[in-house]
Design a protein around this motif. Structure first.
Motif, PDB file in Angstrom:
ATOM      1  N   PRO A 254       0.808  -1.220   0.000  1.00  0.00           N
ATOM      2  CA  PRO A 254       0.000   0.000   0.000  1.00  0.00           C
ATOM      3  C   PRO A 254       0.843   1.273   0.000  1.00  0.00           C
ATOM      4  N   LEU A 255       2.036   1.240   0.586  1.00  0.00           N
ATOM      5  CA  LEU A 255       2.901   2.421   0.554  1.00  0.00           C
ATOM      6  C   LEU A 255       3.330   2.737  -0.876  1.00  0.00           C
ATOM      7  N   ARG A 256       3.691   1.703  -1.628  1.00  0.00           N
ATOM      8  CA  ARG A 256       4.054   1.933  -3.034  1.00  0.00           C
ATOM      9  C   ARG A 256       2.846   2.395  -3.845  1.00  0.00           C
ATOM     10  N   GLN A 257       1.680   1.877  -3.487  1.00  0.00           N
ATOM     11  CA  GLN A 257       0.462   2.303  -4.162  1.00  0.00           C
ATOM     12  C   GLN A 257       0.187   3.785  -3.907  1.00  0.00           C
ATOM     13  N   MET A 258       0.462   4.231  -2.686  1.00  0.00           N
ATOM     14  CA  MET A 258       0.273   5.648  -2.356  1.00  0.00           C
ATOM     15  C   MET A 258       1.228   6.533  -3.150  1.00  0.00           C
ATOM     16  N   LEU A 259       2.442   6.042  -3.377  1.00  0.00           N
ATOM     17  CA  LEU A 259       3.416   6.830  -4.143  1.00  0.00           C
ATOM     18  C   LEU A 259       2.948   7.085  -5.563  1.00  0.00           C
ATOM     19  N   ARG A 260       2.137   6.173  -6.103  1.00  0.00           N
ATOM     20  CA  ARG A 260       1.663   6.308  -7.492  1.00  0.00           C
ATOM     21  C   ARG A 260       0.433   7.201  -7.609  1.00  0.00           C
ATOM     22  N   GLN A 261      -0.098   7.662  -6.474  1.00  0.00           N
ATOM     23  CA  GLN A 261      -1.273   8.521  -6.525  1.00  0.00           C
ATOM     24  C   GLN A 261      -0.926   9.885  -7.112  1.00  0.00           C
ATOM     25  N   GLU A 262      -1.859  10.427  -7.880  1.00  0.00           N
ATOM     26  CA  GLU A 262      -1.636  11.749  -8.473  1.00  0.00           C
ATOM     27  C   GLU A 262      -1.830  12.833  -7.416  1.00  0.00           C
ATOM     28  N   GLY A 263      -1.001  13.869  -7.515  1.00  0.00           N
ATOM     29  CA  GLY A 263      -1.147  15.016  -6.627  1.00  0.00           C
ATOM     30  C   GLY A 263      -0.668  14.778  -5.217  1.00  0.00           C
ATOM     31  N   ILE A 264       0.130  13.733  -4.975  1.00  0.00           N
ATOM     32  CA  ILE A 264       0.609  13.467  -3.627  1.00  0.00           C
ATOM     33  C   ILE A 264       1.559  14.575  -3.195  1.00  0.00           C
ATOM     34  N   ASP A 265       1.454  14.982  -1.946  1.00  0.00           N
ATOM     35  CA  ASP A 265       2.284  16.050  -1.412  1.00  0.00           C
ATOM     36  C   ASP A 265       3.760  15.643  -1.450  1.00  0.00           C
ATOM     37  N   ASP A 266       4.637  16.608  -1.770  1.00  0.00           N
ATOM     38  CA  ASP A 266       6.067  16.309  -1.907  1.00  0.00           C
ATOM     39  C   ASP A 266       6.659  15.825  -0.585  1.00  0.00           C
ATOM     40  N   LEU A 267       6.255  16.463   0.526  1.00  0.00           N
ATOM     41  CA  LEU A 267       6.776  16.043   1.819  1.00  0.00           C
ATOM     42  C   LEU A 267       6.323  14.623   2.169  1.00  0.00           C
ATOM     43  N   VAL A 268       5.068  14.329   1.841  1.00  0.00           N
ATOM     44  CA  VAL A 268       4.554  12.986   2.088  1.00  0.00           C
ATOM     45  C   VAL A 268       5.280  11.973   1.204  1.00  0.00           C
ATOM     46  N   LYS A 269       5.527  12.358  -0.047  1.00  0.00           N
ATOM     47  CA  LYS A 269       6.236  11.457  -0.981  1.00  0.00           C
ATOM     48  C   LYS A 269       7.621  11.117  -0.454  1.00  0.00           C
ATOM     49  N   THR A 270       8.319  12.141   0.031  1.00  0.00           N
ATOM     50  CA  THR A 270       9.659  11.910   0.588  1.00  0.00           C
ATOM     51  C   THR A 270       9.596  10.974   1.790  1.00  0.00           C
ATOM     52  N   LYS A 271       8.596  11.186   2.634  1.00  0.00           N
ATOM     53  CA  LYS A 271       8.439  10.348   3.823  1.00  0.00           C
ATOM     54  C   LYS A 271       8.133   8.900   3.437  1.00  0.00           C
ATOM     55  N   LEU A 272       7.271   8.712   2.451  1.00  0.00           N
ATOM     56  CA  LEU A 272       6.917   7.363   2.027  1.00  0.00           C
ATOM     57  C   LEU A 272       8.118   6.636   1.428  1.00  0.00           C
ATOM     58  N   GLU A 273       8.897   7.348   0.628  1.00  0.00           N
ATOM     59  CA  GLU A 273      10.087   6.728   0.031  1.00  0.00           C
ATOM     60  C   GLU A 273      11.072   6.291   1.115  1.00  0.00           C
ATOM     61  N   LYS A 274      11.248   7.122   2.125  1.00  0.00           N
ATOM     62  CA  LYS A 274      12.132   6.771   3.237  1.00  0.00           C
ATOM     63  C   LYS A 274      11.586   5.563   4.010  1.00  0.00           C
ATOM     64  N   THR A 275      10.279   5.542   4.217  1.00  0.00           N
ATOM     65  CA  THR A 275       9.668   4.431   4.943  1.00  0.00           C
ATOM     66  C   THR A 275       9.839   3.117   4.183  1.00  0.00           C
ATOM     67  N   ILE A 276       9.668   3.160   2.873  1.00  0.00           N
ATOM     68  CA  ILE A 276       9.829   1.951   2.057  1.00  0.00           C
ATOM     69  C   ILE A 276      11.262   1.442   2.133  1.00  0.00           C
ATOM     70  N   ARG A 277      12.215   2.354   2.104  1.00  0.00           N
ATOM     71  CA  ARG A 277      13.623   1.933   2.206  1.00  0.00           C
ATOM     72  C   ARG A 277      13.890   1.268   3.567  1.00  0.00           C
ATOM     73  N   GLU A 278      13.320   1.816   4.628  1.00  0.00           N
ATOM     74  CA  GLU A 278      13.573   1.271   5.967  1.00  0.00           C
ATOM     75  C   GLU A 278      12.901  -0.079   6.176  1.00  0.00           C
ATOM     76  N   LEU A 279      11.806  -0.319   5.430  1.00  0.00           N
ATOM     77  CA  LEU A 279      11.085  -1.595   5.596  1.00  0.00           C
ATOM     78  C   LEU A 279      11.561  -2.666   4.613  1.00  0.00           C
ATOM     79  N   SER A 280      12.227  -2.252   3.571  1.00  0.00           N
ATOM     80  CA  SER A 280      12.658  -3.212   2.546  1.00  0.00           C
ATOM     81  C   SER A 280      13.861  -4.026   3.021  1.00  0.00           C
TER      82      SER A 280
END
Length: 280
Positions: A254-280
């Motif tokens: 679901p985190l990767r799915q959120m990254l593909r959403q249109e209009g996602i906030d830049d700060l949220v995008k950065t946070k999600l990318e960091k979270t995915i790296r920490e969980l991978s």
């Protein structure tokens, strides 16, 4: 500052207003909030409105319990006493009833004394396990009262979660701290509040309450499913933090799915990318 950044800053400031009003903020957080209030008329207006609301709440008298509550309380006590088993008479009470009978029946003093000693010996053997039974009965009574208190707290929490006032819903979520192992009704109600409550503050407080119950598989599954249902950047970021804290690998999809959403906030995008790296 962009419109999105200002919106996030304002949401963060409004979350801190209760702490500002109760003087519970740290020096750093209070200074940051004061700096924001100095340049944001909307948040200053929100602070004034909150101060007025708090003053009005202080003036509201605490309602006294009505006669209906007293009636329900005594009815509950009557039901509890009716279901409690009657304790058998103790061995000492039985001995006290036997001694006068022996004397009145013409039994000799020595025989009466011998029978009394025999009764005491038998009574000691009987009393030891019976004492343990009394302890068990006492513990059962305490357990019954604890269950009833738990049910009362759950009933009050579920009722307040449906209140139109965000303040009352916040109070409802705070009651979960006094609830032990929550049943399915409480878990479902909290997850519904997290996904659907119109107030961001209520959703954030609910997320915190659910995170404390993450040992429950139902809660963990519900938090993962909630990721793609959130629209507030604050809640999205907070949920991402919870996923890292729980090391919940199931949240990667679901985190990767959120990254593909249109209009996602830049700060949220950065946070999600960091979270995915920490969980991978």
């Amino acid at each position: 500052m962009s419109t999105t950044d200002k919106s996030i800053a304002c949401e963060s400031a409004r979350l801190s207003l209760p702490g500002w009003l109760t003087d519970e903020l740290s020096i750093t957080d209070r200074a940051a909030l004061d700096a924001h209030l100095a340049q944001c008329p909307d948040c200053r207006a929100e602070l004034v409105a909150s101060q007025q609301l708090w003053q009005q709440l202080k003036a509201v008298p605490t309602p006294a319990p009505g006669p209906a509550m007293r009636t329900r309380f005594y009815a509950m006590l009557d039901t509890f006493e009716a279901t409690e088993p009657v304790a058998p008479p103790t061995i000492w009470a039985r001995l006290r009833s036997w001694v006068p009978t022996m004397g009145s029946g013409g039994v000799g003093p020595r025989l009466a004394y011998g029978l009394l000693l025999l009764g005491v010996g038998v009574g000691i053997g009987y009393w030891l396990p019976n004492g343990r039974s009394a302890d068990v009965a006492y513990q059962q009574r305490i357990d019954t009262l604890s269950v009833q208190m738990q049910e009362m707290r759950e009933m009050m929490m579920l009722s307040l979660l449906e209140n139109p006032s965000a303040t009352e819903r916040l109070r409802a979520v705070s009651y979960t701290k006094d609830i032990g192992e929550a049943d399915s009704r409480v878990v479902e109600a909290l997850l519904t509040t997290l996904n659907n409550d119109p107030n961001v503050n209520v959703r954030l407080v609910t997320l915190e309450a659910l995170a404390e119950r993450a040992h429950d598989p139902r809660v963990r599954e519900g938090l993962v499913q909630s990721l793609t249902r959130q629209e507030s950047p604050l809640v999205q970021v907070a949920l991402a933090d919870v996923m890292v804290k729980l090391q919940e690998k199931r949240s990667l999809k679901p985190l990767r799915q959120m990254l593909r959403q249109e209009g996602i906030d830049d700060l949220v995008k950065t946070k999600l990318e960091k979270t995915i790296r920490e969980l991978s």
